[in-house]
Design a protein around this motif. Structure first.
Motif, PDB file in Angstrom:
ATOM      1  N   ASP A   7      51.444  37.186  42.133  1.00 53.24           N
ATOM      2  CA  ASP A   7      50.874  38.098  43.123  1.00 53.24           C
ATOM      3  C   ASP A   7      49.795  38.990  42.506  1.00 53.24           C
ATOM      4  OD1 ASP A   7      52.392  39.818  41.650  1.00 53.24           O
ATOM      5  OD2 ASP A   7      53.627  40.541  43.311  1.00 53.24           O
ATOM      6  N   LEU A   8      49.417  38.665  41.262  1.00 51.64           N
ATOM      7  CA  LEU A   8      48.310  39.372  40.612  1.00 51.64           C
ATOM      8  C   LEU A   8      47.311  38.336  40.110  1.00 51.64           C
ATOM      9  CD1 LEU A   8      50.286  42.003  38.520  1.00 51.64           C
ATOM     10  CD2 LEU A   8      48.795  42.475  40.476  1.00 51.64           C
ATOM     11  N   TYR A  28      43.324  37.669  38.200  1.00 51.28           N
ATOM     12  CA  TYR A  28      42.303  38.284  37.352  1.00 51.28           C
ATOM     13  C   TYR A  28      40.877  38.069  37.864  1.00 51.28           C
ATOM     14  CZ  TYR A  28      45.244  39.721  33.404  1.00 51.28           C
ATOM     15  OH  TYR A  28      46.145  40.351  32.582  1.00 51.28           O
ATOM     16  N   GLN A  29      40.724  37.333  38.934  1.00 50.75           N
ATOM     17  CA  GLN A  29      39.353  37.075  39.366  1.00 50.75           C
ATOM     18  C   GLN A  29      39.300  36.924  40.885  1.00 50.75           C
ATOM     19  OE1 GLN A  29      41.871  34.558  38.884  1.00 50.75           O
ATOM     20  NE2 GLN A  29      40.943  34.337  36.879  1.00 50.75           N
ATOM     21  N   PRO A  30      38.128  37.222  41.456  1.00 49.41           N
ATOM     22  CA  PRO A  30      37.979  36.982  42.892  1.00 49.41           C
ATOM     23  C   PRO A  30      37.897  35.492  43.141  1.00 49.41           C
ATOM     24  CG  PRO A  30      35.860  37.613  41.953  1.00 49.41           C
ATOM     25  CD  PRO A  30      36.865  37.670  40.833  1.00 49.41           C
ATOM     26  N   ALA A  31      38.351  35.056  44.309  1.00 50.24           N
ATOM     27  CA  ALA A  31      38.217  33.642  44.675  1.00 50.24           C
ATOM     28  C   ALA A  31      37.911  33.596  46.167  1.00 50.24           C
ATOM     29  CB  ALA A  31      39.489  32.887  44.305  1.00 50.24           C
ATOM     30  N   TRP A  75      41.926  41.653  43.443  1.00 47.00           N
ATOM     31  CA  TRP A  75      41.991  41.171  42.067  1.00 47.00           C
ATOM     32  C   TRP A  75      42.016  42.346  41.115  1.00 47.00           C
ATOM     33  CZ3 TRP A  75      37.301  40.613  38.914  1.00 47.00           C
ATOM     34  CH2 TRP A  75      36.141  41.048  39.568  1.00 47.00           C
ATOM     35  N   ILE A  76      42.540  42.071  39.937  1.00 43.93           N
ATOM     36  CA  ILE A  76      43.009  43.145  39.074  1.00 43.93           C
ATOM     37  C   ILE A  76      41.913  44.166  38.739  1.00 43.93           C
ATOM     38  CG2 ILE A  76      43.895  43.646  36.752  1.00 43.93           C
ATOM     39  CD1 ILE A  76      45.676  41.135  37.039  1.00 43.93           C
ATOM     40  N   ALA A  77      40.713  43.683  38.387  1.00 41.57           N
ATOM     41  CA  ALA A  77      39.671  44.636  37.987  1.00 41.57           C
ATOM     42  C   ALA A  77      39.371  45.616  39.127  1.00 41.57           C
ATOM     43  CB  ALA A  77      38.409  43.896  37.561  1.00 41.57           C
ATOM     44  N   ARG A  78      39.440  45.142  40.363  1.00 44.49           N
ATOM     45  CA  ARG A  78      39.214  46.031  41.512  1.00 44.49           C
ATOM     46  C   ARG A  78      40.409  46.929  41.763  1.00 44.49           C
ATOM     47  NH1 ARG A  78      34.519  44.031  44.094  1.00 44.49           N
ATOM     48  NH2 ARG A  78      33.278  44.012  42.208  1.00 44.49           N
ATOM     49  N   GLN A  79      41.611  46.365  41.600  1.00 48.23           N
ATOM     50  CA  GLN A  79      42.815  47.172  41.806  1.00 48.23           C
ATOM     51  C   GLN A  79      42.861  48.335  40.813  1.00 48.23           C
ATOM     52  OE1 GLN A  79      45.255  43.569  41.524  1.00 48.23           O
ATOM     53  NE2 GLN A  79      46.315  44.184  43.383  1.00 48.23           N
ATOM     54  N   PHE A  98      49.300  46.016  35.180  1.00 48.85           N
ATOM     55  CA  PHE A  98      48.832  44.770  35.803  1.00 48.85           C
ATOM     56  C   PHE A  98      48.989  43.606  34.836  1.00 48.85           C
ATOM     57  CE2 PHE A  98      46.330  48.002  38.100  1.00 48.85           C
ATOM     58  CZ  PHE A  98      46.575  47.636  39.410  1.00 48.85           C
ATOM     59  N   PHE A 119      51.597  40.450  35.304  1.00 49.71           N
ATOM     60  CA  PHE A 119      51.018  39.109  35.366  1.00 49.71           C
ATOM     61  C   PHE A 119      51.678  38.202  34.329  1.00 49.71           C
ATOM     62  CE2 PHE A 119      48.213  35.934  33.647  1.00 49.71           C
ATOM     63  CZ  PHE A 119      47.771  35.277  34.780  1.00 49.71           C
ATOM     64  N   GLU A 149      55.092  37.133  35.251  1.00 51.76           N
ATOM     65  CA  GLU A 149      55.057  36.075  36.270  1.00 51.76           C
ATOM     66  C   GLU A 149      54.759  34.722  35.625  1.00 51.76           C
ATOM     67  OE1 GLU A 149      53.594  38.969  39.966  1.00 51.76           O
ATOM     68  OE2 GLU A 149      52.203  37.473  39.185  1.00 51.76           O
ATOM     69  N   GLN A 193      40.039  37.986  30.577  1.00 54.23           N
ATOM     70  CA  GLN A 193      40.739  38.260  31.829  1.00 54.23           C
ATOM     71  C   GLN A 193      40.196  37.389  32.960  1.00 54.23           C
ATOM     72  OE1 GLN A 193      41.273  42.432  32.721  1.00 54.23           O
ATOM     73  NE2 GLN A 193      41.762  42.931  30.591  1.00 54.23           N
ATOM     74  N   TRP A 194      38.899  37.312  33.063  1.00 53.14           N
ATOM     75  CA  TRP A 194      38.290  36.497  34.128  1.00 53.14           C
ATOM     76  C   TRP A 194      38.719  35.026  34.028  1.00 53.14           C
ATOM     77  CZ3 TRP A 194      34.708  32.754  32.450  1.00 53.14           C
ATOM     78  CH2 TRP A 194      34.143  31.987  33.473  1.00 53.14           C
ATOM     79  N   THR A 206      41.449  33.775  32.754  1.00 56.47           N
ATOM     80  CA  THR A 206      42.892  33.521  32.730  1.00 56.47           C
ATOM     81  C   THR A 206      43.373  33.001  34.084  1.00 56.47           C
ATOM     82  OG1 THR A 206      43.228  35.199  31.029  1.00 56.47           O
ATOM     83  CG2 THR A 206      45.141  34.600  32.346  1.00 56.47           C
ATOM     84  N   PRO A 261      41.262  29.949  39.200  1.00 54.32           N
ATOM     85  CA  PRO A 261      41.708  28.898  40.123  1.00 54.32           C
ATOM     86  C   PRO A 261      40.719  27.736  40.248  1.00 54.32           C
ATOM     87  CG  PRO A 261      40.953  30.824  41.335  1.00 54.32           C
ATOM     88  CD  PRO A 261      40.975  31.216  39.879  1.00 54.32           C
ATOM     89  N   THR A 303      34.319  49.687  35.061  1.00 55.82           N
ATOM     90  CA  THR A 303      35.192  48.621  34.542  1.00 55.82           C
ATOM     91  C   THR A 303      34.862  48.335  33.081  1.00 55.82           C
ATOM     92  OG1 THR A 303      35.331  47.656  36.742  1.00 55.82           O
ATOM     93  CG2 THR A 303      35.874  46.211  34.885  1.00 55.82           C
TER      94      THR A 303
END
Lengths: 165, 550, 87
Positions: free
Chosen positions: A143-144, A146-149, A155-159, B7, B11, B14, B151-152, B154, B157, B285
């Motif tokens: 549910d976490l 690391y990147q937008p899709a 996504w984490i950087a925004r959160q 975070f 992660f 999980e 991070q990006w 990891t 998708p 960031t």
């Protein structure tokens, strides 16, 4: 095969035509990409009733240019390791704004489901094994992210810029 | 260094839970080996000759003391008391049991470690300069950007099922200690004329079966757009990289086939077409991650430090030699960077025992700020040692068998695990390295800087193509032979070594290397390292020395 | 000392711990190469071994020869698998 969409196993309302089968007057049908290329000038069908089965060798831009003509685009995963359709899905959603059904077909395995979903795929054609082995739990394994899709999840950087997890 | 927040921790929990389920499904038969293999690989688990092998990720080669102690714990509890540092700045354990790996990964997760993407056709561990943050020739610490890329990438998708593995290296120093020219993507940190931080982007470098030096894809990409530009490159590669032949699937083959201009056009077109905004890095960031790498609270240099050091050097020839080869300048006055050699004579290159790891963790606290680095040359680094403490540090290291004074010399050999452990290997690497290191040690100071690199097969984990002298193990009808190359280099003047002739049998390696070194020492001009001599005089004198007149 | 004539046997890695194993005449897996079933042609052995995918991974045929104490693989790779690293 079993079709999973919107959180449930559903009956597939689409007929998947062979290239030599005539298009019926009504009802949702899919045709091959090859057939679409040769007949697209003469096909006038409500997008809600027309789908296409795209091989993963066609560029997302090429499919995307015609995406408004389709209610369903079936993408193909030939085997576990061939990830071209992930890019196709993401580009169709994010760049071409495709809002119809994006269906994963082929080698659609449990541990790929959440990746597919994140790239914008919303329907999964899977083996009947999926039900007894509860594959769909994989869609919420993480549910976490690391990147937008293409799934509009946070996504984490925004959160980090805002909330707590 | 970077520490996980809530975070990152959640992660990783999980991920461990997911992997535990995957192993259970494999053991109960729900997953076939074919289905399980790519899943375990993406957690760093291989099946090798004698057992499973776990490769633990060490992002950009930076470890805390606590993490080093965990590596010692893993060696004791799950392996045979040692680990092997690799040319990817990672560590491998050779004697792992599948049914224990979920607990092992859970143990690692308690100190923010994992095996994610240390294998498989995905974006691998991001590597960097082991002297990052302390180097005197650095524009800026590259590690915050490595962390942003880590991070990006990891569980990305879209890019977790690429045609082949994908390696990214980042460097920010004049001297390239991260081999960025031989990576799928190499990033050189630089500043624009306006003072903005960004990167020169190289693409399509790599070793393996087809060694190629990377080419410049873009002169400058500002930090803000770094991730969207990487996505554009990866998307082009994911769509067009070859999938019909594993040996032609790396991005370097695509770049070679298209030519760098067409590759650039394709990437730029993709980049122009995509919506950058979600990936554009907010200043906050970047700043938040840069802050995590802020320099520690250095003390002022002690008034007597230099005099005491000079006296120790004068009094102890072994210490003097160690200072000559293992101690490097630090950007902070009064401090030094120390490389701990994992190349003692007659031992497997890159191995460290649990006891040694525990000691190094302790020393990183006594003589530093609890930080240890891993080099791609399979050594460890204590980045922040006070110059006045060097003698005490040397004594502690030497007492534990860690006092080898050979960094950058002929016995500081890179070698892959080879046929003793690896299921891909065609020939052994470790015994060749051990024998050659012992053979050359007596004259290595006279030889001077020398990079010898050994791979047990064409996959080139030992980076043989970019060794000043490279040694590649091959199998000829069941016998081990070694093909020797000369003149390679992995630094800012990256070059692929040239083959000097037909492969020699195992027992001929030392002699052949001797002859190459003799030629180099005879022909070199002042201060010239072997690759420069090779460029100047060509291959012929070297060929002739080993194989006679040609 | 070897007799000179070579046979075939079936080897794999045990699923749960990866250890090198050999298929025995009783249809089980053993960590000792001396226990390996051997034949002029191991096709049938391989088929029997492959029917146990939960025990061992990646079964394949190797060449072995008789030695003083049981069997010994032909070739360095399999000798290293049988007897451990040389370093």
């Amino acid at each position: 095969m079993v079709l999973y969409k919107n959180g449930a196993v559903v009956t597939d309302p689409w007929r998947h035509l062979e290239d030599d089968e005539d298009l019926p007057q009504v009802g949702p049908v899919t045709i091959s990409w090859k057939r679409w290329l040769s007949e697209r000038g003469s096909i006038a069908r409500d997008p809600a009733e027309l789908g296409v089965r795209a091989p993963n060798t066609v560029t997302a831009a090429e499919i995307g240019a015609d995406a408004h003509r389709f209610g369903l685009i079936a993408l193909f995963f030939p085997n576990f390791g061939d990830g071209r359709a992930f890019s196709q899905a993401r580009v169709l959603r994010s760049r071409f704004g495709f809002t119809g059904e994006l269906r994963a077909t082929g080698s659609v395995l449990r541990d790929l489901l959440q990746f597919m979903q994140r790239c914008g795929i919303d329907a999964f054609e899977v083996s009947p094994r999926a039900i007894e082995e509860n594959w769909f739990a994989a869609l919420s394994e993480f549910d976490l992210f690391y990147q937008p899709a293409a799934d509009n999840r946070p996504w984490i950087a925004r959160q980090r810029l805002g909330a707590t997890p | 260094m970077y520490r996980y927040d809530e975070f990152d921790r959640r992660f990783l929990e999980e991920r461990v839970a997911q992997y535990r389920g995957q192993v259970a499904r494999r053991l109960n038969g729900q997953l076939t080996e074919e289905e399980f293999r790519p899943l375990r690989l993406r957690n760093g688990l291989y099946l090798q000759l004698h057992a499973y092998m776990l490769r633990v990720s060490i992002p950009y080669g930076t470890l805390s003391a606590e993490q080093v102690r965990m590596l010692a714990h893993v060696a004791r509890k799950y392996d045979r008391g040692y680990g092997h540092f690799t040319t990817r700045q990672n560590i491998q354990y050779n004697w792992i049991k599948l049914d224990e790996t979920p607990d092992l990964l859970a143990d690692l997760a308690t100190v923010e470690m994992h095996g994610i993407q240390t294998s498989g056709n995905c974006i691998r561990n991001i590597t960097s300069d082991p002297f990052a943050g302390v180097a005197i020739d650095e524009i800026e610490d590259p590690r915050p950007y490595c962390e942003i890329i880590r991070q990006w990438s990891t569980l990305h998708p879209e890019f977790s099922w690429l045609p082949r593995k994908f390696k990214i290296a980042v460097s920010a120093a004049l001297q390239d200690r991260a081999a960025v020219h031989v990576h799928d993507i190499g990033l050189y940190l630089k500043r624009s004329e306006a003072g903005e931080v960004g990167f020169e982007v190289l693409v399509g470098g790599g070793l393996g079966r087809t060694p190629i030096v990377g080419k410049v894809l873009r002169d400058f990409i500002p930090v803000r757009h770094l991730l969207s530009y990487l996505e554009a490159i990866l998307r082009v590669y994911n769509a067009y990289g070859r999938r019909d032949n594993i040996y032609k699937a790396r991005i370097k083959i695509l770049v070679q086939a298209l030519g760098v201009e067409k590759m650039r056009d394709a990437v730029e077109a993709e980049w122009a077409a995509m919506d950058h905004t979600p990936l554009d890095l907010a200043e906050e960031t970047v700043a938040a991650i840069v802050r995590q790498f802020a320099p520690p609270a250095y003390a002022a240099a002690g008034a007597d430090d230099e005099a005491a050091l000079a006296a120790s050097v004068e009094a102890d020839a072994d210490f003097a030699r160690w200072v000559r080869h293992n101690v490097f300048p630090h950007k902070q006055p009064g401090y030094a960077v120390v490389t701990i050699s994992l190349k003692p004579l007659g031992r497997p290159p890159g191995d460290a025992s649990a006891e040694q790891l525990d000691l190094i963790a302790d020393l990183s606290e006594t003589h530093g700020f609890s930080e240890v680095r891993v080099t791609h040359e399979q050594n460890l680094v204590l980045p922040d040692v006070r110059r006045g403490d060097l003698a005490a540090l040397y004594r502690a290291l030497a007492a534990a068998g860690l006092g080898a004074s050979n960094i950058g010399l002929a016995s500081d050999i890179i070698a892959c695990p080879g046929l003793d452990y690896c299921s891909l290997a065609n020939a052994r690497s470790i015994p060749v390295a051990e024998r050659l290191g012992e053979h050359l040690a007596a004259r290595e100071e006279e030889i001077g800087p020398m990079k010898i690199k050994i791979s047990g097969c064409i996959n080139a984990c030992g980076h043989h193509h970019v060794g000043h002298i490279g040694i590649l193990g091959v199998d000829k009808n069941g016998e081990e032979f070694y093909q020797i190359t000369v003149g390679g280099s992995a630094d800012e003047n990256a070059a692929i070594g040239g083959i000097v002739g037909k492969a020699v049998p195992s027992e001929g390696v030392n002699g052949a290397v001797d002859k190459l070194l003799d030629v180099y020492m005879r022909l070199r001009e002042d201060g010239e390292e072997l690759p420069a001599t090779y460029r100047r005089v060509g291959a012929e004198p070297f060929k002739e020395a080993v194989y006679g007149a040609v | 000392m070897t007799t000179g004539s070579t046979y075939q046997a079936v080897t794999a890695n045990r699923l749960r711990d990866g250890v090198t194993v050999y298929f025995t005449a009783l249809g089980a897996w053993s960590t000792a190469i001396g226990d390996a079933a051997h034949a002029e042609d191991a096709t049938d052995l391989l088929a029997a071994a492959a029917a146990q995918p939960l025990e061992a991974v990646g079964a394949y045929v190797i060449a072995v020869e008789k030695a003083d104490r049981g069997l010994r693989p032909v070739g360095l790779r399999e000798q290293i698998r049988a007897f451990g690293p040389t370093v």
